[in-house]
Design an enzyme around this catalytic site. Structure first.
Site, mmCIF file in Angstrom:
data_model
loop_
_atom_site.group_PDB
_atom_site.id
_atom_site.type_symbol
_atom_site.label_atom_id
_atom_site.label_comp_id
_atom_site.label_asym_id
_atom_site.label_seq_id
_atom_site.Cartn_x
_atom_site.Cartn_y
_atom_site.Cartn_z
ATOM 1 C CB CYS A 43 -0.954 -0.001 1.194
ATOM 2 S SG CYS A 43 -0.123 0.171 2.781
ATOM 3 C CB CYS A 117 -3.726 1.461 8.702
ATOM 4 S SG CYS A 117 -3.667 1.744 6.925
#
Length: 166
Positions: A43, A117
């Site tokens: 990402c 995350c």
């Protein structure tokens, strides 16, 4: 049907967006006692977590200050910020109990596709604490060593794949 004008498609909670727009504890600590750097090549998120550790009245190591620098998406910046809020003023022992679920819950939720995350934020904290222990020649628990080794193994795999992509 009500139209959603949110550019993020309504994926994020109000709290996530609020923290993204006004992150807490952003920046770098000069002469940090511990630095954790983690990233996800898939990402593109990269997080640095800096900690300043002092002894409390009981003689326990506690995190007096914590800051972050993150290159990433809304969720990456929000999870980096919220982990600093969760950890600041806590003992190292308390800080090591923080989980990705604590991060997600403190933000009022995250889209499942962004859970990584919260894992990165926790991993950055683990690496900062591991760095602090290593620099100060403190005893490192088996659990912390295992977590660090897992993070390191993932970094090595990603770096090996990255070299192959060049």
């Amino acid at each position: 049907m009500k139209k959603n004008n949110n550019i993020y498609g309504g994926l994020y909670t109000k709290k996530v967006l609020e923290i993204f727009k006004n992150p807490h504890n952003y920046g770098k600590i000069k002469n940090a006692d511990g630095i954790g750097k983690v990233g996800n090549i898939i990402c593109g998120d990269v997080m640095w977590l800096y900690i300043k550790v002092v002894k409390n009245k009981k003689g326990e190591d506690f995190i007096k200050d914590i800051k972050f620098e993150t290159f990433g998406c809304v969720a990456a910046i929000s999870t980096s910020s919220i982990i600093t809020d969760l950890v600041k003023g806590k003992t190292i022992k308390e800080a090591l109990k923080i989980t990705k679920d604590n991060v997600i819950e403190s933000l009022g939720g995250l889209p499942k596709i962004k859970y990584h995350c919260s894992v990165l934020a926790v991993d950055a904290l683990i690496e900062a604490i591991y760095d602090y222990f290593s620099k100060n020649k403190k005893e490192i628990s088996v659990d912390l060593k295992k977590k660090h080794e897992k993070i390191q193994k993932e970094k090595d795999i990603i770096e090996k794949r990255y070299k192959a992509w060049k």
